[in-house]
Design an enzyme around this catalytic site. Structure first.
Site, PDB file in Angstrom:
ATOM      1  N   GLU A 160      34.911 -36.306 -63.231  1.00 43.76           N
ATOM      2  CA  GLU A 160      34.440 -36.698 -61.898  1.00 43.76           C
ATOM      3  C   GLU A 160      34.519 -38.210 -61.774  1.00 43.76           C
ATOM      4  OE1 GLU A 160      30.502 -35.493 -60.722  1.00 43.76           O
ATOM      5  OE2 GLU A 160      30.669 -33.572 -61.780  1.00 43.76           O
ATOM      6  N   LYS A 190      23.980 -30.911 -49.922  1.00 44.51           N
ATOM      7  CA  LYS A 190      23.504 -31.836 -50.939  1.00 44.51           C
ATOM      8  C   LYS A 190      22.399 -32.702 -50.344  1.00 44.51           C
ATOM      9  CE  LYS A 190      27.523 -32.113 -53.919  1.00 44.51           C
ATOM     10  NZ  LYS A 190      28.447 -33.016 -54.621  1.00 44.51           N
TER      11      LYS A 190
END
Length: 343
Positions: free
Chosen positions: A265, A319
């Protein structure tokens, strides 16, 4: 055609082929599902294919996504387990075998499983002790199923590093070392990579007084700004390289000298905080993509491709509010947040 013109044509062809292969394979994208307005998986995979991206990381074995990837042809996936499954994966070889039977075998060989990751960022933490056994049980389950080409690993964040400056001083924290050390040793002995989530954004946000923004963005690599860090005979012009090399240095200190680090990531948010802007996100992500395409490695591992997965495909509205919702390259309506040169 003269011999000279033929030579030039062949050189041009192989250069273009190299660039095409590098663009198609060295960069992947994280495909998260924490949104209530995301396109169906088939459209998402078509988008990836249209951008010449054939590597995808997903965080759990969602069969709709796996089916879309398998049907597309030529796709490679980094498949994660749910952190909630780690306890059973670590304690029960039969559960690991069932997991492989349910989530891997049905999709082969149409879909290439690049890595299986046992958990995401659980070292350090209360489940850290489960990671090694979960890796071993999944590895044994794959081999029992005659699948010998899928490495099993885990993904860790920079929170596992206790010291990272200068990069050569990188080492795991006292809390992480008892668990990261044996994991790294197992991975290195089997030729499996360690996955690392690397975010210069959060490092810069946490210490803007001591980290130059251009250095965090990697703009020195792209030709803007002159900030650099000298570490012995190595020179760093971007925080991304420094963080990756700190992870390499930490691994070397726990018998992981031959280990490959894959950046599972990395990204920069485009909204939700003061330095989370479209311009900064565009600069950072394009700089990282350019490095991945070039295949030049890091100062500590020169010439060794940094396999990199950008975070993330979409802005995800489930999120936490703020920057966490704004890491996407695309909005859910499939429009670009900013332009990224992937190939």
């Amino acid at each position: 055609m003269s011999d000279f013109l033929l030579f030039v044509a062949l050189v041009s062809y192989f250069i273009s082929l190299n660039l095409e292969v590098g663009g198609a394979t060295s960069i992947g994208i994280n495909y998260g599902l924490l949104g209530d307005n995301l396109p169906p998986p088939e459209r998402c995979v078509s988008l990836l294919k249209s951008r010449n991206v054939n590597r995808v990381r997903i965080f759990d074995p969602n069969h709709d996504v796996l089916t879309a990837l398998a049907n597309a042809g030529g796709m490679e996936v980094v498949l994660g387990t749910l952190n909630a499954d780690l306890e059973q994966l670590a304690s029960s070889p039969s559960f690991a075998a069932q997991w492989v039977s349910a989530h891997v075998i049905p999709f082969r060989p149409r879909l290439k499983f690049r890595y299986i990751t046992a958990g995401n960022e659980v070292i350090p933490g209360p489940m850290a002790h489960l990671v090694l056994n979960a890796i071993k049980n999944l590895d044994s389950a794959l081999k029992s199923a005659q699948i010998t080409d899928v490495p099993v690993t885990t993904a860790i964040g920079m929170a596992s590093i206790g010291k990272s400056y200068p990069p050569s001083a990188g080492e795991f924290s006292d809390e992480s070392r008892p668990y990261a050390g044996p994991v790294v040793e197992f991975l290195a002995s089997n030729g499996y990579p360690l996955l690392a989530n690397v975010y210069p954004y959060f490092a810069y946000k946490g210490d803007p007084a001591n980290i130059a923004r251009e250095y965090a963005l990697g703009n020195s690599v792209a030709g803007g700004g002159g900030k650099r860090v000298v570490d012995g005979n190595l020179e760093y012009r971007g925080l991304f390289d420094a963080m990756v090399d700190a992870m390499y240095a930490a691994a070397e200190k726990v018998n992981g000298g031959g280990l490959k680090v894959v950046v599972s990531e990395t990204g920069w948010p485009s909204a939700g905080a003061e330095v989370a802007t479209v311009d900064n996100a565009r600069a950072y992500v394009n700089n990282v993509a350019a490095k991945a395409r070039a295949g030049a490695g890091t100062p500590r591992r020169q010439g060794s491709e940094v396999e990199t997965y950008l975070f993330a495909l979409f802005n995800e509205d489930l999120k936490p509010q703020g920057e966490e919702q704004n890491f996407g390259l695309y909005r859910p309506d499939l429009t670009e947040v900013y332009k990224v040169d992937l190939n």
